[in-house]
Motif scaffolding. Structure first.
Motif, PDB file in Angstrom:
ATOM      1  N   ALA A 305       0.830  -1.203   0.000  1.00  0.00           N
ATOM      2  CA  ALA A 305       0.000   0.000   0.000  1.00  0.00           C
ATOM      3  C   ALA A 305       0.869   1.259   0.000  1.00  0.00           C
ATOM      4  N   LEU A 306       1.983   1.227   0.738  1.00  0.00           N
ATOM      5  CA  LEU A 306       2.884   2.379   0.757  1.00  0.00           C
ATOM      6  C   LEU A 306       3.550   2.576  -0.602  1.00  0.00           C
ATOM      7  N   ASN A 307       3.992   1.479  -1.206  1.00  0.00           N
ATOM      8  CA  ASN A 307       4.596   1.572  -2.546  1.00  0.00           C
ATOM      9  C   ASN A 307       3.589   2.105  -3.563  1.00  0.00           C
ATOM     10  N   GLU A 308       2.359   1.635  -3.443  1.00  0.00           N
ATOM     11  CA  GLU A 308       1.311   2.096  -4.356  1.00  0.00           C
ATOM     12  C   GLU A 308       1.043   3.581  -4.145  1.00  0.00           C
ATOM     13  N   ALA A 309       1.050   4.009  -2.892  1.00  0.00           N
ATOM     14  CA  ALA A 309       0.833   5.423  -2.579  1.00  0.00           C
ATOM     15  C   ALA A 309       1.917   6.292  -3.218  1.00  0.00           C
ATOM     16  N   LYS A 310       3.163   5.853  -3.101  1.00  0.00           N
ATOM     17  CA  LYS A 310       4.280   6.603  -3.687  1.00  0.00           C
ATOM     18  C   LYS A 310       4.163   6.661  -5.209  1.00  0.00           C
ATOM     19  N   GLN A 311       3.750   5.532  -5.792  1.00  0.00           N
ATOM     20  CA  GLN A 311       3.603   5.480  -7.244  1.00  0.00           C
ATOM     21  C   GLN A 311       2.488   6.415  -7.717  1.00  0.00           C
ATOM     22  N   MET A 312       1.372   6.429  -6.995  1.00  0.00           N
ATOM     23  CA  MET A 312       0.250   7.287  -7.369  1.00  0.00           C
ATOM     24  C   MET A 312       0.630   8.761  -7.246  1.00  0.00           C
ATOM     25  N   ILE A 313       1.370   9.085  -6.207  1.00  0.00           N
ATOM     26  CA  ILE A 313       1.808  10.467  -6.029  1.00  0.00           C
ATOM     27  C   ILE A 313       2.766  10.869  -7.148  1.00  0.00           C
ATOM     28  N   ALA A 314       3.687   9.970  -7.499  1.00  0.00           N
ATOM     29  CA  ALA A 314       4.687  10.276  -8.528  1.00  0.00           C
ATOM     30  C   ALA A 314       4.043  10.610  -9.873  1.00  0.00           C
ATOM     31  N   VAL A 315       2.913   9.984 -10.164  1.00  0.00           N
ATOM     32  CA  VAL A 315       2.236  10.213 -11.441  1.00  0.00           C
ATOM     33  C   VAL A 315       1.811  11.669 -11.592  1.00  0.00           C
ATOM     34  N   ALA A 316       1.333  12.274 -10.496  1.00  0.00           N
ATOM     35  CA  ALA A 316       0.756  13.624 -10.575  1.00  0.00           C
ATOM     36  C   ALA A 316       1.618  14.701  -9.918  1.00  0.00           C
ATOM     37  N   ASP A 317       2.757  14.309  -9.368  1.00  0.00           N
ATOM     38  CA  ASP A 317       3.584  15.244  -8.597  1.00  0.00           C
ATOM     39  C   ASP A 317       4.403  16.140  -9.525  1.00  0.00           C
ATOM     40  N   GLU A 318       3.765  17.165 -10.064  1.00  0.00           N
ATOM     41  CA  GLU A 318       4.427  18.017 -11.044  1.00  0.00           C
ATOM     42  C   GLU A 318       5.523  18.891 -10.449  1.00  0.00           C
ATOM     43  N   LEU A 324       1.068  15.456  -2.864  1.00  0.00           N
ATOM     44  CA  LEU A 324       0.046  15.851  -3.832  1.00  0.00           C
ATOM     45  C   LEU A 324      -0.694  17.080  -3.341  1.00  0.00           C
ATOM     46  N   GLU A 325      -0.725  18.108  -4.167  1.00  0.00           N
ATOM     47  CA  GLU A 325      -1.575  19.262  -3.891  1.00  0.00           C
ATOM     48  C   GLU A 325      -2.905  19.070  -4.611  1.00  0.00           C
ATOM     49  N   LEU A 326      -3.886  19.851  -4.204  1.00  0.00           N
ATOM     50  CA  LEU A 326      -5.220  19.715  -4.775  1.00  0.00           C
ATOM     51  C   LEU A 326      -5.205  19.948  -6.294  1.00  0.00           C
ATOM     52  N   GLU A 327      -4.488  20.992  -6.732  1.00  0.00           N
ATOM     53  CA  GLU A 327      -4.437  21.279  -8.165  1.00  0.00           C
ATOM     54  C   GLU A 327      -3.902  20.092  -8.956  1.00  0.00           C
ATOM     55  N   GLU A 328      -2.918  19.389  -8.398  1.00  0.00           N
ATOM     56  CA  GLU A 328      -2.311  18.243  -9.085  1.00  0.00           C
ATOM     57  C   GLU A 328      -3.292  17.091  -9.208  1.00  0.00           C
TER      58      GLU A 328
END
Length: 352
Positions: A305-318, A324-328
């Motif tokens: 779950a932690l790895n998945e969280a990091k992966q999901m954040i990386a996708v949108a972390d501009e 993750l910010e709301l705009e992202e």
């Protein structure tokens, strides 16, 4: 001559019909439950589902293309669809963001996302348990709390259109059942799965909890391992019970017949290769063992779950701050919800 002309005309019409058929091939490991004939209500109640919410991989070894959305939205996933009103979806996504952002610093950390993923996975588990109660009642009409294999077999064949009374009588008398090859194969597969779900000491009958693991292997360590073993068996080409990258991404010969199919194939191979090398093969030795695949498949593994969280954040972390910010999250709404929001940034701060 007239007969020959009519036959020629009929053949020509038939050939024209064939040419109008959709010949776009789908790679074998891109299958979707939407492509299959819809199951009847009775079948849905008593058959193991083809798709399990919150698992990274399907029962047949295909990657779950909706996994990110399932673990981010939980039971609210159905509220986000292509026909939904974008402004309503945006507000709903903002509401979710505020819930994930536990410390209210207007950003989501990997730990916060991890806890959210675990909670959403538990929602899927709870939903499966509720559905199982109805399914168990459907195969346990006498209400004694147990279902034998023969009782289940009768209900299964009845859902396939066989006469329930006649089937029950033949089974009682140990008479041969005349079944078509496809039904017989499904029945044999279910029987193997049934006895795997029968916890020791085996008594050839399932209680409600065992029936849950029969329908949903993710609820039992033993059945999850059985599911992993079935996947490895289907993909393993040299019978060593391990998977190489080439085995994991291979497609049967002849499954791609045109350029559109080739494009789908190329995208699928890239995605599968990335998952193999970066996620499943945890020790990076180029081989995936059953233990590695089981760990990858375990929906309640908090490390996953932690790895998945990091992966999901990386996708949108501009802005590359590992949060993750709301705009992202609004900008990448399609990744998180499957629904594309229009004018995502409009009035964000006011609504937030």
């Amino acid at each position: 001559m007239a007969v020959w002309s009519r036959n020629l005309l009929a053949l020509s019409l038939f050939l024209c019909f064939l040419l109008t058929l959709d010949v776009h091939a789908r790679p074998a490991n891109m299958s979707s439950s939407k492509d299959k004939s819809p199951a009847t209500k009775d079948e849905n109640e008593i058959l193991p589902p083809d798709h399990l919410n919150g698992l990274k991989m399907e029962m047949d070894g295909h990657l779950n293309k909706d996994f990110h959305q399932e673990v981010f939205l939980g039971k609210e996933m159905e509220e986000f669809d292509e026909d939904s009103e974008p402004r309503r979806n945006r507000r709903k996504l903002i509401e979710i963001f505020t819930k994930v952002d536990v410390n209210k610093d207007r950003s989501v950390s990997a730990k916060e996302m991890q806890h959210w993923i675990v909670e959403k996975t538990k929602e899927h588990f709870k939903e499966a348990m509720e559905e199982n109660k109805n399914s168990f009642r459907a195969v346990d009409p006498d209400g004694d709390g147990y279902v034998t294999w023969n009782e289940y077999k009768v209900k299964f064949l009845a859902s396939k259109g066989f006469d329930e009374t006649e089937v029950a009588e033949k089974i009682r008398k140990k008479e041969e059942l005349k079944l078509d090859e496809e039904t017989q194969e499904v029945l044999e597969s279910l029987k193997d799965r049934w006895f795997q779900a029968d916890n020791p000491p085996a008594d050839q009958r399932l209680d409600e909890e065992e029936f849950l693991s029969f329908l949903h292997p993710e609820h039992s360590k033993g059945m999850l391992r059985y599911m992993v073993k079935e996947i490895v068996r289907d993909l393993d080409q040299d019978s060593d019970w391990k998977l190489t990258l080439s085995e994991f991404i291979s497609l049967p010969v002849g499954t791609v017949e045109n350029q559109q199919g080739q494009d789908i194939d190329d995208d699928w191979v890239k995605e599968r290769k990335k998952e193999f090398e970066e996620v499943i093969d945890s020790n990076r030795d180029g081989i995936v063992t059953m233990n590695e695949l089981e760990e990858y498949m375990d929906p309640m593994n908090e490390h996953n779950a932690l790895n998945e969280a990091k992966q999901m954040i990386a996708v949108a972390d501009e802005n590359q701050n590992h949060r993750l910010e709301l705009e992202e999250i609004l900008r990448y709404s399609e990744y998180f919800t499957g629904s594309k929001l229009m004018d995502y940034a409009r009035n964000v701060h006011e609504e937030f």
